[in-house]
Design an enzyme around this catalytic site. Sequence first.
Site, PDB file in Angstrom:
ATOM      1  N   LYS A   1      51.903 -18.052 -15.037  1.00 27.52           N
ATOM      2  CA  LYS A   1      51.315 -17.064 -14.496  1.00 27.52           C
ATOM      3  C   LYS A   1      51.526 -16.762 -13.202  1.00 27.52           C
ATOM      4  CE  LYS A   1      47.232 -17.556 -17.354  1.00 27.52           C
ATOM      5  NZ  LYS A   1      45.668 -17.794 -17.307  1.00 27.52           N
TER       6      LYS A   1
ATOM      7  N   ASN B   1      45.283 -20.376 -13.150  1.00 26.33           N
ATOM      8  CA  ASN B   1      45.411 -21.489 -13.940  1.00 26.33           C
ATOM      9  C   ASN B   1      46.826 -21.836 -14.400  1.00 26.33           C
ATOM     10  OD1 ASN B   1      45.380 -19.921 -16.082  1.00 26.33           O
ATOM     11  ND2 ASN B   1      43.461 -20.952 -16.734  1.00 26.33           N
TER      12      ASN B   1
ATOM     13  N   GLU C   1      51.470 -11.913 -29.081  1.00 27.92           N
ATOM     14  CA  GLU C   1      51.602 -12.120 -27.548  1.00 27.92           C
ATOM     15  C   GLU C   1      53.172 -12.229 -27.584  1.00 27.92           C
ATOM     16  OE1 GLU C   1      47.395 -14.068 -26.866  1.00 27.92           O
ATOM     17  OE2 GLU C   1      49.438 -15.215 -26.416  1.00 27.92           O
TER      18      GLU C   1
ATOM     19  N   HIS D   1      49.444 -19.551 -19.299  1.00 29.27           N
ATOM     20  CA  HIS D   1      48.781 -19.345 -20.725  1.00 29.27           C
ATOM     21  C   HIS D   1      49.485 -19.776 -21.918  1.00 29.27           C
ATOM     22  CE1 HIS D   1      47.035 -16.254 -23.751  1.00 29.27           C
ATOM     23  NE2 HIS D   1      48.302 -16.599 -24.174  1.00 29.27           N
TER      24      HIS D   1
END
Length: 131
Positions: A3, A106, A120, A109
């Site tokens: 991320k 965080n 995805e 993913h």
Amino acid sequence: MIKPDAVGNNHIGPILAKINEAGFRIVAMKYTRLTPETAGRFYEVHKERPFYGELVDYMSSGPIVAAILEKDNAVADFRTLIGATDPAKAAPGTIRALFAKSIAANAVHGSDSDENAAIEGGFFFSQLERF
Ligand code: UDP
Ligand code: MG
């Protein structure tokens, strides 16, 4: 996916090392950036949650690394490797415990099922880009 917080904090290398050490094979990888529209579709399952707007803004705020990883029991083993969603609750040594900034930012993913992993992966890669 690595991320924006982890990319911005130069954690790509250490996170990929952890992924390799845990026995995952990288079969596709891309440095790219989500638009707000793509981030919104990627997290569409969360659209009724109170954090959805901030999550979409955050996930489109900077570059990310998308990857498809292969391993026996990959979904469950990857979630063990990354730790709990909230880094304050993530087990010591997990990627989120080591590198995440907050429950939203965080670090990584991970897909929650084989079915969602296939969906995805399709956001970032075509069949021809996987090796
Ligand atoms: N998230 C957040 N606040 C919350 C819960 C989740 O900002 O209270 C964000 C966080 O970035 C998380 C993502 O939304 O990784 C998706 O949430 P999910 O519950 O699916 O967690 P994950 O599967 O990523 O552990
Ligand atoms: Mg999830």
